[in-house]
Design a protein around this motif. Sequence first.
Motif, short mmCIF file in Angstrom:
data_model
loop_
_atom_site.label_atom_id
_atom_site.label_comp_id
_atom_site.label_asym_id
_atom_site.label_seq_id
_atom_site.Cartn_x
_atom_site.Cartn_y
_atom_site.Cartn_z
N TYR A 72 -1.60 36.27 -5.24
CA TYR A 72 -0.60 35.81 -4.30
C TYR A 72 -0.51 36.81 -3.14
CZ TYR A 72 1.23 32.37 -7.61
OH TYR A 72 1.37 31.29 -8.46
N GLN B 139 2.16 38.16 -0.29
CA GLN B 139 3.57 38.17 0.07
C GLN B 139 3.74 38.97 1.35
OE1 GLN B 139 6.34 40.02 -2.68
NE2 GLN B 139 8.01 38.73 -1.99
N GLN C 32 8.99 37.55 3.03
CA GLN C 32 8.64 36.17 2.69
C GLN C 32 8.44 36.03 1.18
OE1 GLN C 32 8.41 33.80 5.22
NE2 GLN C 32 9.17 35.48 6.48
N GLU C 33 8.28 34.77 0.76
CA GLU C 33 7.98 34.52 -0.64
C GLU C 33 6.49 34.65 -0.90
OE1 GLU C 33 8.74 32.29 1.59
OE2 GLU C 33 7.82 30.34 1.20
N PRO C 34 6.11 34.87 -2.15
CA PRO C 34 4.68 34.90 -2.48
C PRO C 34 4.03 33.55 -2.22
CG PRO C 34 6.00 35.86 -4.25
CD PRO C 34 6.96 35.17 -3.32
N PHE D 177 0.45 31.36 -2.91
CA PHE D 177 -0.70 31.28 -3.82
C PHE D 177 -2.01 31.33 -3.04
CE2 PHE D 177 -2.94 30.15 -7.58
CZ PHE D 177 -3.85 29.16 -7.25
N LEU E 40 1.86 42.39 0.91
CA LEU E 40 1.77 42.85 -0.47
C LEU E 40 0.95 41.80 -1.22
CD1 LEU E 40 2.81 44.92 -2.64
CD2 LEU E 40 4.67 43.28 -3.07
N LEU F 33 -0.21 40.41 -4.67
CA LEU F 33 0.23 40.43 -6.06
C LEU F 33 -0.79 39.73 -6.94
CD1 LEU F 33 3.92 39.40 -5.36
CD2 LEU F 33 3.19 41.63 -6.23
N PHE G 140 3.40 39.51 -13.44
CA PHE G 140 2.96 40.11 -12.19
C PHE G 140 2.74 41.61 -12.29
CE2 PHE G 140 3.20 36.80 -8.97
CZ PHE G 140 3.93 35.83 -9.63
N GLY G 141 1.77 42.08 -11.51
CA GLY G 141 1.59 43.50 -11.31
C GLY G 141 2.52 43.99 -10.20
N GLU G 142 2.43 45.31 -9.92
CA GLU G 142 3.29 45.91 -8.90
C GLU G 142 2.79 45.63 -7.49
OE1 GLU G 142 5.92 46.65 -11.37
OE2 GLU G 142 6.26 47.86 -9.57
N ARG H 39 -0.22 47.09 -1.47
CA ARG H 39 0.30 46.88 -0.11
C ARG H 39 -0.78 47.23 0.89
NH1 ARG H 39 4.54 45.26 2.06
NH2 ARG H 39 5.84 45.47 0.18
#
Lengths: 114, 115
Positions: B35, B37, B41-43, B45, B88, B90, B106-108, B111
């Motif tokens: 994803y 992000q 904003q939202e993630p 796909f 970012l 993800l 999810f991972g961290e 960035r």
Amino acid sequence: AQSVTQLDSQVPVFEEAPVELRCNYSSSVSVYLFWYVQYPNQGLQLLLKYLSGSTLVKGINGFEAEFNKSQTSFHLRKPSVHISDTAEYFCAVGISGGYNKLIFGAGTRLAVHP
Amino acid sequence: DAGVTQSPTHLIKTRGQQVTLRCSPKSGHDTVSWYQQALGQEPQFIFQYYEEEERQRGNFPDRFSGHQFPNYSSELNVNALLLGDSALYLCASSPGLEQYTGELFFGEGSRLTVL
């Protein structure tokens, strides 16, 4: 196609007060519903999920949500918030029986003030 | 039990360069999704890999490509970087389709800043 609408971009609240974060979804097929939380500079952590069964779902950190099929809603609630609940909250929908793909709402910024 | 791990955590690139991001799924998971992000904003796909093949793809250009290895780890490659690719990234893993619950882990994130 599926879509998710989070009705509030920001929700300010005082510590120990109750809070509700609103989420509506649109889908022509059965869906799974999720709430994720994201703290600054971190990934997403699952708060709770609705797959089937009881419409009241309890999650971590004292959060709960209720699935309302007739109103296509999945609002998140907590009876008493803490400063540490300050974060971004995302509602997401996945297709029942489909692949593991989620569509996210735009997010709600919960700001808890002392 | 290690969760989803991503590397690098931060990186800076310039326009036109190429970048590779890496992800190791949670133990027992064989499906990896990526994803994007953007800030605030939202993630969104990008795509999903299962059995070393891309199974689904979101609305991203061909500059975004990926790979899944036999150990289920995955890479995301972005070519000809644009300023708008700053985000970012993800990675999320999930068990196979027969164990599908819809939940993603999810991972961290990685960035990426494009200058």
